[in-house]
Motif scaffolding. Structure first.
Motif, mmCIF file in Angstrom:
data_model
loop_
_atom_site.group_PDB
_atom_site.id
_atom_site.type_symbol
_atom_site.label_atom_id
_atom_site.label_comp_id
_atom_site.label_asym_id
_atom_site.label_seq_id
_atom_site.Cartn_x
_atom_site.Cartn_y
_atom_site.Cartn_z
ATOM 1 N N ARG A 124 2.361 7.473 -9.028
ATOM 2 C CA ARG A 124 1.641 8.001 -7.975
ATOM 3 C C ARG A 124 2.092 9.176 -7.195
ATOM 4 O O ARG A 124 1.333 10.106 -6.860
ATOM 5 N N ILE B 103 -1.784 -0.765 -3.772
ATOM 6 C CA ILE B 103 -1.305 -0.626 -5.146
ATOM 7 C C ILE B 103 -0.946 -2.404 -5.622
ATOM 8 O O ILE B 103 -0.691 -2.258 -6.976
ATOM 9 N N SER C 209 0.768 -1.337 -0.042
ATOM 10 C CA SER C 209 0.138 -0.106 0.105
ATOM 11 C C SER C 209 0.965 1.135 -0.137
ATOM 12 O O SER C 209 1.741 1.224 0.663
ATOM 13 N N ASP D 270 -2.918 5.037 2.047
ATOM 14 C CA ASP D 270 -4.133 4.155 2.180
ATOM 15 C C ASP D 270 -4.457 3.376 0.955
ATOM 16 O O ASP D 270 -5.522 2.696 1.007
ATOM 17 N N GLU D 271 -3.626 3.505 -0.269
ATOM 18 C CA GLU D 271 -4.183 2.972 -1.450
ATOM 19 C C GLU D 271 -3.487 1.636 -1.541
ATOM 20 O O GLU D 271 -2.142 1.659 -1.625
#
Length: 104
Positions: free
Chosen positions: A87, A65, A59, A62-63
């Motif tokens: 990102r 990936i 991650s 909080d994403e």
């Protein structure tokens, strides 16, 4: 005399790995690769022992990936670096990784 230091990066990468599968070294290696490439942009890379069951997740803040089951195995380090770069700093040149894609 007052000096101001540059703001410390706050972006955090979290790598959660299965303890039953002994994937800690793989997680540590990927973390090391990310720190070496993005040392000025990352605030931390955390390794988190996960539950048994084959978990391997990466991650960025909080994403999520990368997820081993969803994404079909482990990421190639080139793909992982590209996902992180896209990102946090899409203009950053990844050197030979980017040149290999463009056929140079």
């Amino acid at each position: 005399m007052t000096t101001t230091s540059p703001a410390k990066p706050t972006i955090t990468i979290t790598i959660t790995y299965c303890i039953g599968c002994n994937w800690m070294l793989r997680a540590a290696w990927m973390g090391q690769e990310l720190l070496a490439t993005f040392q000025e942009q990352l605030g931390a890379v955390s390794l988190v022992p996960g539950e048994v069951g084959g978990i391997f997740e990466i991650s960025l803040d909080d994403e999520l990936i990368w997820e081993r089951k969803r994404d079909g195995g482990f990421p190639d380090v080139k793909d992982l670096k590209t996902r992180v770069r896209d990102r946090i700093n899409p203009q950053q040149d990844l050197g030979h990784i980017d040149r290999a894609k463009s056929g140079e």
